[in-house]
Design an enzyme around this catalytic site. Structure first.
Site, PDB file in Angstrom:
ATOM      1  N   ASP A  87       1.005  -1.167  -0.014  1.00 32.70           N
ATOM      2  CA  ASP A  87       0.061  -0.196  -0.013  1.00 32.70           C
ATOM      3  C   ASP A  87       1.020   1.078  -0.113  1.00 32.70           C
ATOM      4  OD1 ASP A  87      -1.648   2.172   0.877  1.00 32.70           O
ATOM      5  OD2 ASP A  87      -1.772   1.365   2.912  1.00 32.70           O
ATOM      6  N   GLU A  95      -3.428   4.155  -2.518  1.00 36.52           N
ATOM      7  CA  GLU A  95      -4.010   3.805  -1.099  1.00 36.52           C
ATOM      8  C   GLU A  95      -5.398   4.195  -1.059  1.00 36.52           C
ATOM      9  OE1 GLU A  95      -2.119   6.131   2.667  1.00 36.52           O
ATOM     10  OE2 GLU A  95      -2.119   4.027   3.241  1.00 36.52           O
ATOM     11  N   GLU A  96      -5.939   5.465  -1.290  1.00 35.65           N
ATOM     12  CA  GLU A  96      -7.423   5.682  -0.921  1.00 35.65           C
ATOM     13  C   GLU A  96      -8.351   4.466  -1.549  1.00 35.65           C
ATOM     14  OE1 GLU A  96      -5.136   7.992  -1.988  1.00 35.65           O
ATOM     15  OE2 GLU A  96      -5.001   9.622  -0.426  1.00 35.65           O
TER      16      GLU A  96
HETATM   17  N1  AR6 Z   1      -1.221  -1.073  -9.055  1.00 36.56           N
HETATM   18  C1  AR6 Z   1       0.077  -0.922  -9.375  1.00 36.56           C
HETATM   19  N2  AR6 Z   1       0.609   0.466  -9.370  1.00 36.56           N
HETATM   20  C2  AR6 Z   1      -0.232   1.530  -9.114  1.00 36.56           C
HETATM   21  C3  AR6 Z   1      -1.602   1.242  -8.740  1.00 36.56           C
HETATM   22  C4  AR6 Z   1      -1.973  -0.079  -8.637  1.00 36.56           C
HETATM   23  N3  AR6 Z   1      -3.251  -0.525  -8.146  1.00 36.56           N
HETATM   24  N4  AR6 Z   1      -2.395   2.301  -8.593  1.00 36.56           N
HETATM   25  C5  AR6 Z   1      -1.316   3.578  -8.773  1.00 36.56           C
HETATM   26  N5  AR6 Z   1       0.072   2.897  -9.018  1.00 36.56           N
HETATM   27  P1  AR6 Z   1       0.657   6.786  -5.544  1.00 36.56           P
HETATM   28  P2  AR6 Z   1       2.733   7.819  -3.616  1.00 36.56           P
HETATM   29  C6  AR6 Z   1       1.373   3.459  -9.531  1.00 36.56           C
HETATM   30  O1  AR6 Z   1       0.628   8.420  -6.145  1.00 36.56           O
HETATM   31  O2  AR6 Z   1       3.436   8.543  -4.663  1.00 36.56           O
HETATM   32  C7  AR6 Z   1      -1.908   8.784  -0.936  1.00 36.56           C
HETATM   33  O3  AR6 Z   1      -2.495   9.998  -0.826  1.00 36.56           O
HETATM   34  C8  AR6 Z   1       1.141   4.833 -10.404  1.00 36.56           C
HETATM   35  O4  AR6 Z   1       2.146   4.857 -11.384  1.00 36.56           O
HETATM   36  O5  AR6 Z   1      -0.865   6.522  -5.090  1.00 36.56           O
HETATM   37  O6  AR6 Z   1       3.525   6.784  -2.772  1.00 36.56           O
HETATM   38  C9  AR6 Z   1      -1.312   8.151   0.154  1.00 36.56           C
HETATM   39  O7  AR6 Z   1      -2.258   8.279   1.046  1.00 36.56           O
HETATM   40  C10 AR6 Z   1       1.161   5.780  -9.413  1.00 36.56           C
HETATM   41  O8  AR6 Z   1       1.373   7.017 -10.135  1.00 36.56           O
HETATM   42  O9  AR6 Z   1       1.582   6.755  -4.468  1.00 36.56           O
HETATM   43  C11 AR6 Z   1      -0.003   8.954   0.425  1.00 36.56           C
HETATM   44  O10 AR6 Z   1      -0.361  10.305   1.072  1.00 36.56           O
HETATM   45  C12 AR6 Z   1       2.173   5.371  -8.480  1.00 36.56           C
HETATM   46  O11 AR6 Z   1       1.781   4.144  -8.266  1.00 36.56           O
HETATM   47  C13 AR6 Z   1       0.591   9.340  -1.092  1.00 36.56           C
HETATM   48  O12 AR6 Z   1      -0.587   9.115  -1.870  1.00 36.56           O
HETATM   49  C14 AR6 Z   1       2.156   5.891  -7.248  1.00 36.56           C
HETATM   50  O13 AR6 Z   1       1.062   5.720  -6.627  1.00 36.56           O
HETATM   51  C15 AR6 Z   1       1.521   8.466  -1.812  1.00 36.56           C
HETATM   52  O14 AR6 Z   1       2.028   8.827  -2.841  1.00 36.56           O
END
Ligand code: AR6
Length: 541
Positions: free
Chosen positions: A300, A318-319
């Site tokens: 996650d 995550e959401e």
């Molecule tokens: N499976 C695989 N890859 C994925 C998926 C999925 N289901 N969904 C997204 N991606 P992000 P962060 C890829 O932005 O940067 C939240 O608010 C996709 O390329 O969710 O770590 C949390 O609560 C996406 O751009 O993660 C934190 O506050 C990338 O994974 C914050 O976002 C990153 O997804 C974390 O941000």
């Protein structure tokens, strides 16, 4: 080529399980009460198949800083004023029961009920319930709305008010700097979430820095109901309502374990000295998404406040995960903000909804029947690992600083090495992807390497989802092939990254790393023929 019929690269998915099937992979340790593992239900006798939800464990009510302050605790008191303006204290639970026992026919009735035991927010400009009103007054079909207030809502109320019956022992918080676990039945979880829906948890609404729960995520759903009524926010509420419809129609019988793992920094690996080989099995897939990779430890992409913006406007990985599997939200009730060397593992949550889109285009797209089998402790064999990357707003070069590299390595390793034993390969593997590279602005060039290093150090195979990016798949696979070819160690890789971080901060990282791999690593010695190790699997071209 012969390989072109599949789109993944690296080793086949089976190498992630250490078995032919996702369910052939080893189970996690069973649920067993211990001083650092609180079990809130009666563990059924060996061999008993669970057909009914397990019964609650019985204990002494606790009203203190180490336990969830339950809305039904007799010690939860609330000031009320009589007709003469005289103040007295009443049990908050009595007020809640009264408020929720009156007929609630529309969103305004619902808001009025919630405000009965949250009087301090009656005039708050943040408590306008815009999303809730829009959902039920405009967004849903009239019939859907009516069905909700006629059928579903009374059931959610009944579920929420069953709290004193369903939770009969104190629930410890998962606090910072301590590894500990809490196991709850899915039925207990549904009841806690029903209470979150009605915003009954005391002391959890304040945004003040010195509030008791300032270092905990929100759990009452008010911030979601109060959010601007964007379509994706309304769709998130639809997911949650669907969850309640499901659990009220048929009570789920399984259980879920929430584990916080906290490792002192001094016990994290000395990365520069690590002699572990980078060639842990790696599978790279541009089409798979993390939640579909059955049997693996699914990462996650968390916020240090678990759930991130799930009870607000957030709608990324995550959401979305938290609204399609709402049981995960109980982690928000339990878990104090994560520290750099801490992670949370949640075993047993069920998925209830399908979705389409992402971010602003997110939509609930119907019921999801979760076919995941249960383990011997009656948990669904679904493990979600919450890891918060560091945020790098505006894509700053800060992520290349040695401290940042080390922080991310430690974080990923603390998570990946949970429930490992001995030196060999550990199963199941981890399913991850562009961790920290979306909302958090990190670069996947760096993050993919750091995650391979952490998984190599922990001995867990790694499945990497590039989220439709074929070029990224090829880059990761190329790097991985070279690391295998040159027999690179985690320590060598670490030094290369650090060396880069001290030279240029340009986007030439990929080229630099690739050529460093060629130049700085000794070619492997020519060894006499040996049994092939599982670590030296030939990656696909
Ligand atoms: N499976 C695989 N890859 C994925 C998926 C999925 N289901 N969904 C997204 N991606 P992000 P962060 C890829 O932005 O940067 C939240 O608010 C996709 O390329 O969710 O770590 C949390 O609560 C996406 O751009 O993660 C934190 O506050 C990338 O994974 C914050 O976002 C990153 O997804 C974390 O941000």
């Amino acid at each position: 080529t012969a390989m072109s019929h599949h789109i993944w690269r690296g080793v086949p998915l089976q190498y992630m399980y250490g078995s032919d099937s996702p369910w052939g992979t080893p189970e996690f340790p069973l649920v067993r009460p211990a001083c650092n593992h609180t079990v809130l239900y009666h563990i059924p006798n060996n061999g008993d198949m669970i057909e009914r939800p397990p019964k609650p464990q019985i204990g002494q009510d606790k009203w203190d800083k180490d336990h969830v302050r339950l809305p039904c605790s007799p010690q939860s008191l609330y000031p009320v004023f009589d007709n003469f303006g005289k103040k007295r204290l009443r049990e908050r639970w009595d007020i809640i029961v009264e408020a929720l026992s009156k007929p609630i026919r529309n969103s305004q009735d619902l808001v009025n009920a919630i405000l009965t035991y949250n009087t301090g927010f009656r005039d708050s400009r943040f408590w306008k319930f815009s999303a809730l009103h829009k959902l039920f007054d405009e967004y849903l079909e009239e019939e859907e709305s009516r069905y909700f207030f006629d059928v579903t809502l009374p059931q959610i109320i009944q579920l929420a008010l069953a709290l004193p019956k369903l939770i009969q022992a104190p629930i410890p918080l998962l606090k910072q700097n301590r590894s500990s676990s809490v196991s709850l039945s899915q039925e207990q979880i549904s009841c806690l979430l029903a209470n979150a829906f009605f915003c009954t948890f005391p002391r959890r609404n304040s945004r003040n820095r010195d509030a008791e729960y300032a270092t905990y995520p929100f759990i009452n759903f008010t911030p979601l109901f109060n959010y601007k009524p964007f379509d994706n926010v309304l769709e998130k509420i639809k997911c949650i309502c669907h969850y309640f419809r499901r659990v009220c129609t048929k009570v789920p019988t399984g259980v879920v374990t929430f584990t916080r793992r906290s490792v002192p920094r001094s016990e994290c690996p000395e990365w520069a000295r690590s002699t572990r080989k980078m060639a842990v099995p790696v599978h790279v897939d541009p089409e798979a998404i993390i939640e579909d990779l059955d049997g693996l430890i699914q990462v996650d992409f968390a916020n240090r406040y678990l759930g991130g913006g799930v009870l607000g406007g957030g709608c990324v990985q995550e959401e979305i995960r938290f609204v399609i599997c709402p049981e995960l939200m109980v982690s928000m009730m339990l878990t104090q903000a994560l520290q750099p060397t801490e992670a949370v593992l949640i075993i047993g949550s069920e998925r209830y909804s399908n979705y389409s889109g992402y971010g602003s285009s997110f939509h609930w797209s119907g019921d999801h029947v979760d076919a995941t089998p249960m383990d011997s402790s009656f948990r669904r064999r679904c493990a979600v690992l919450a890891l918060d990357a560091m945020p790098f707003p505006n894509k700053t070069a800060g992520e290349w600083e040695v401290q940042a590299i080390e922080r991310e390595l430690n974080k990923a390793w603390v998570g990946f090495s949970i429930h490992t034993e001995g030196e060999g390969l550990q199963y199941p593997g981890v399913a991850t992807g562009n961790w920290g590279c979306g909302a958090f602005g990190g670069s996947s060039t760096l993050k993919s390497m750091l995650q391979i290093m952490a998984s190599a150090q922990a001995g867990r195979p790694l499945a990497y989802c590039t989220f439709r990016d074929v070029a990224k798949r090829d880059y990761i696979n190329r790097m991985y092939s070279r690391m295998c070819k040159h027999d690179v160690t985690v320590g060598q890789m670490y030094k290369m990254l650090v060396q880069y971080s001290q030279t240029a901060h340009t986007d030439e990282m990929k080229i630099f790393l690739e050529s460093s791999l060629e130049q700085h690593c000794k070619p492997p010695e020519v060894k006499p023929k040996q049994k092939p190790e599982p670590m030296s699997i030939n990656p696909t071209p």
